[in-house]
Design a protein around this motif. Sequence first.
Motif, PDB file in Angstrom:
ATOM      1  N   MET A   1       0.832  -1.195   0.000  1.00  0.00           N
ATOM      2  CA  MET A   1       0.000   0.000   0.000  1.00  0.00           C
ATOM      3  C   MET A   1       0.873   1.252   0.000  1.00  0.00           C
ATOM      4  O   MET A   1       1.714   1.421   0.885  1.00  0.00           O
ATOM      5  N   LYS A   2       0.660   2.114  -0.976  1.00  0.00           N
ATOM      6  CA  LYS A   2       1.405   3.364  -1.027  1.00  0.00           C
ATOM      7  C   LYS A   2       0.956   4.291   0.099  1.00  0.00           C
ATOM      8  O   LYS A   2      -0.153   4.165   0.623  1.00  0.00           O
ATOM      9  N   LYS A   3       1.828   5.219   0.469  1.00  0.00           N
ATOM     10  CA  LYS A   3       1.529   6.185   1.530  1.00  0.00           C
ATOM     11  C   LYS A   3       1.381   7.584   0.935  1.00  0.00           C
ATOM     12  O   LYS A   3       1.928   7.895  -0.119  1.00  0.00           O
ATOM     13  N   ILE A   4       0.622   8.422   1.620  1.00  0.00           N
ATOM     14  CA  ILE A   4       0.522   9.834   1.268  1.00  0.00           C
ATOM     15  C   ILE A   4       0.759  10.657   2.524  1.00  0.00           C
ATOM     16  O   ILE A   4       0.554  10.179   3.647  1.00  0.00           O
ATOM     17  N   ASN A   5       1.213  11.879   2.338  1.00  0.00           N
ATOM     18  CA  ASN A   5       1.362  12.810   3.450  1.00  0.00           C
ATOM     19  C   ASN A   5       0.065  13.596   3.611  1.00  0.00           C
ATOM     20  O   ASN A   5      -0.408  14.213   2.664  1.00  0.00           O
ATOM     21  N   ILE A   6      -0.485  13.544   4.805  1.00  0.00           N
ATOM     22  CA  ILE A   6      -1.745  14.233   5.086  1.00  0.00           C
ATOM     23  C   ILE A   6      -1.480  15.688   5.436  1.00  0.00           C
ATOM     24  O   ILE A   6      -0.657  15.994   6.303  1.00  0.00           O
ATOM     25  N   GLY A   7      -2.187  16.585   4.770  1.00  0.00           N
ATOM     26  CA  GLY A   7      -2.117  17.996   5.112  1.00  0.00           C
ATOM     27  C   GLY A   7      -0.719  18.563   5.084  1.00  0.00           C
ATOM     28  O   GLY A   7      -0.079  18.647   4.035  1.00  0.00           O
ATOM     29  N   ASN A   8      -0.215  18.899   6.253  1.00  0.00           N
ATOM     30  CA  ASN A   8       1.109  19.533   6.343  1.00  0.00           C
ATOM     31  C   ASN A   8       2.249  18.524   6.371  1.00  0.00           C
ATOM     32  O   ASN A   8       3.398  18.897   6.596  1.00  0.00           O
ATOM     33  N   GLY A   9       1.954  17.258   6.164  1.00  0.00           N
ATOM     34  CA  GLY A   9       2.988  16.246   6.075  1.00  0.00           C
ATOM     35  C   GLY A   9       3.372  15.595   7.384  1.00  0.00           C
ATOM     36  O   GLY A   9       4.252  14.748   7.428  1.00  0.00           O
ATOM     37  N   GLU A  10       2.697  15.974   8.474  1.00  0.00           N
ATOM     38  CA  GLU A  10       3.030  15.383   9.773  1.00  0.00           C
ATOM     39  C   GLU A  10       2.512  13.956   9.896  1.00  0.00           C
ATOM     40  O   GLU A  10       2.985  13.194  10.724  1.00  0.00           O
ATOM     41  N   ILE A  11       1.517  13.607   9.082  1.00  0.00           N
ATOM     42  CA  ILE A  11       0.944  12.263   9.124  1.00  0.00           C
ATOM     43  C   ILE A  11       1.232  11.554   7.815  1.00  0.00           C
ATOM     44  O   ILE A  11       0.890  12.036   6.737  1.00  0.00           O
ATOM     45  N   SER A  12       1.865  10.394   7.900  1.00  0.00           N
ATOM     46  CA  SER A  12       2.091   9.545   6.739  1.00  0.00           C
ATOM     47  C   SER A  12       1.079   8.413   6.812  1.00  0.00           C
ATOM     48  O   SER A  12       1.140   7.570   7.711  1.00  0.00           O
ATOM     49  N   ALA A  13       0.143   8.410   5.887  1.00  0.00           N
ATOM     50  CA  ALA A  13      -0.990   7.493   5.970  1.00  0.00           C
ATOM     51  C   ALA A  13      -1.107   6.641   4.716  1.00  0.00           C
ATOM     52  O   ALA A  13      -0.617   6.997   3.644  1.00  0.00           O
ATOM     53  N   SER A  14      -1.782   5.510   4.845  1.00  0.00           N
ATOM     54  CA  SER A  14      -2.099   4.694   3.683  1.00  0.00           C
ATOM     55  C   SER A  14      -2.974   5.513   2.751  1.00  0.00           C
ATOM     56  O   SER A  14      -3.822   6.288   3.191  1.00  0.00           O
ATOM     57  N   GLU A  15      -2.760   5.367   1.441  1.00  0.00           N
ATOM     58  CA  GLU A  15      -3.523   6.199   0.504  1.00  0.00           C
ATOM     59  C   GLU A  15      -4.984   5.778   0.417  1.00  0.00           C
ATOM     60  O   GLU A  15      -5.816   6.505  -0.136  1.00  0.00           O
ATOM     61  N   ILE A  16      -5.325   4.638   0.977  1.00  0.00           N
ATOM     62  CA  ILE A  16      -6.711   4.194   1.105  1.00  0.00           C
ATOM     63  C   ILE A  16      -7.029   4.069   2.588  1.00  0.00           C
ATOM     64  O   ILE A  16      -6.226   3.558   3.362  1.00  0.00           O
ATOM     65  N   SER A  17      -8.194   4.559   2.982  1.00  0.00           N
ATOM     66  CA  SER A  17      -8.616   4.496   4.382  1.00  0.00           C
ATOM     67  C   SER A  17      -9.829   3.588   4.515  1.00  0.00           C
ATOM     68  O   SER A  17     -10.643   3.481   3.590  1.00  0.00           O
ATOM     69  N   LEU A  18      -9.956   2.945   5.660  1.00  0.00           N
ATOM     70  CA  LEU A  18     -11.149   2.149   5.937  1.00  0.00           C
ATOM     71  C   LEU A  18     -12.148   2.996   6.702  1.00  0.00           C
ATOM     72  O   LEU A  18     -11.862   3.492   7.792  1.00  0.00           O
ATOM     73  N   GLY A  19     -13.328   3.166   6.124  1.00  0.00           N
ATOM     74  CA  GLY A  19     -14.409   3.878   6.801  1.00  0.00           C
ATOM     75  C   GLY A  19     -15.180   2.928   7.700  1.00  0.00           C
ATOM     76  O   GLY A  19     -15.552   1.822   7.282  1.00  0.00           O
ATOM     77  N   CYS A  20     -15.429   3.348   8.924  1.00  0.00           N
ATOM     78  CA  CYS A  20     -15.996   2.446   9.935  1.00  0.00           C
ATOM     79  C   CYS A  20     -17.461   2.739  10.256  1.00  0.00           C
ATOM     80  O   CYS A  20     -17.964   2.342  11.312  1.00  0.00           O
ATOM     81  N   MET A  21     -18.171   3.400   9.346  1.00  0.00           N
ATOM     82  CA  MET A  21     -19.560   3.773   9.606  1.00  0.00           C
ATOM     83  C   MET A  21     -20.446   2.565   9.885  1.00  0.00           C
ATOM     84  O   MET A  21     -21.302   2.594  10.760  1.00  0.00           O
ATOM     85  N   ARG A  22     -20.231   1.485   9.157  1.00  0.00           N
ATOM     86  CA  ARG A  22     -21.110   0.311   9.275  1.00  0.00           C
ATOM     87  C   ARG A  22     -20.575  -0.745  10.239  1.00  0.00           C
ATOM     88  O   ARG A  22     -21.132  -1.833  10.332  1.00  0.00           O
ATOM     89  N   MET A  23     -19.535  -0.422  10.966  1.00  0.00           N
ATOM     90  CA  MET A  23     -18.945  -1.416  11.854  1.00  0.00           C
ATOM     91  C   MET A  23     -19.886  -1.829  12.980  1.00  0.00           C
ATOM     92  O   MET A  23     -19.779  -2.926  13.540  1.00  0.00           O
ATOM     93  N   ALA A  24     -20.849  -0.971  13.288  1.00  0.00           N
ATOM     94  CA  ALA A  24     -21.819  -1.306  14.339  1.00  0.00           C
ATOM     95  C   ALA A  24     -22.668  -2.514  13.960  1.00  0.00           C
ATOM     96  O   ALA A  24     -23.279  -3.153  14.833  1.00  0.00           O
ATOM     97  N   ASN A  25     -22.722  -2.835  12.672  1.00  0.00           N
ATOM     98  CA  ASN A  25     -23.515  -3.972  12.204  1.00  0.00           C
ATOM     99  C   ASN A  25     -22.770  -5.297  12.297  1.00  0.00           C
ATOM    100  O   ASN A  25     -23.335  -6.345  11.981  1.00  0.00           O
TER     101      ASN A  25
END
Length: 305
Positions: free
Chosen positions: A1-25
């Motif tokens: 998984m490639k990484k991207i710098n978020i905003g000002n570059g302080e966060i190095s994150a995966s370029e794909i994120s997992l959304g947890c909206m439906r995790m309650a199910n």
Amino acid sequence: MKKINIGNGEISASEISLGCMRMANLSNKEASFLINTALEEGINFFDHADIYGGGKSEEIFAKAIDMNASIREKLILQTKCGIREGYFDFSKEHILESVDGSLKRLQTDYVDVLLLHRPDTLMEPEEVAEAFDVLYSSGKVKSFGVSNQNPMQIELLKKYVNQKIAINQLQLSITNTGMIDSGINVNMKVDNGIDRDGSILEYCRLNDITIQAWSPFQFGFFEGVFLDNDKFPELNKKIDKIAEIKGVSNTAIAIAWILRHPAKIQPIVGTTNSNRLRDICKASDVTLTRQEWYEIYRSAGNKLP
């Protein structure tokens, strides 16, 4: 998984994120399998909100992963606040209470990112600034952002807050391309030439604000997915053809289309199916050509001027 710098570059994150909206199910076992699949695929960024499942999604996430200090170091956790039943609330009191609730449910001392969830027209930016200062100085929130805001709303906020606005979460998919359409159809007397959001795409690029794409498989406003949908025959024919050439799923191509944009947009994928998540993550290894990108764009019904 490639990484991207978020905003000002302080966060190095995966370029794909997992959304947890439906995790309650999900059960704890199902949620644990999904989260660990994400981690195995290189996803380290997880998107939450205080309203998802009425708070249950955050609770399930923490229990499923057996949250502890060692695990927490591997995660980038984002949550959102500001949507209440029937209204929006960016008051200092609500922001602080919401974050404390999320921290308790997530079983952590801090979140990496807090987003204001949709605009509150009654926002008093001085109050937001006070809340951000309290959260930042206490170490409860490391970075801040917004969701579904236009440039002037962000500028108003920036006048008062001391922290950088690092993220703007916006709806974007192959069939929801308003922020792209208006930039292509400049000075054209056509519907796609209407700038409905103040050139938010270019604004975020100029200000080093990472755009996160929510509902990357949806058309309309939660009307359904466009993949394998009879309403979009030409689009699916084109996606399927390119998917076959690249040796990946149609879901991977739909995400690769977003990742191809030089704005370095981070898609938030909300699937709860681990196999589908693995297929989606292959998008990180796919680079669409400029021609392929425009072919997909046009097959969704968009005409170039």
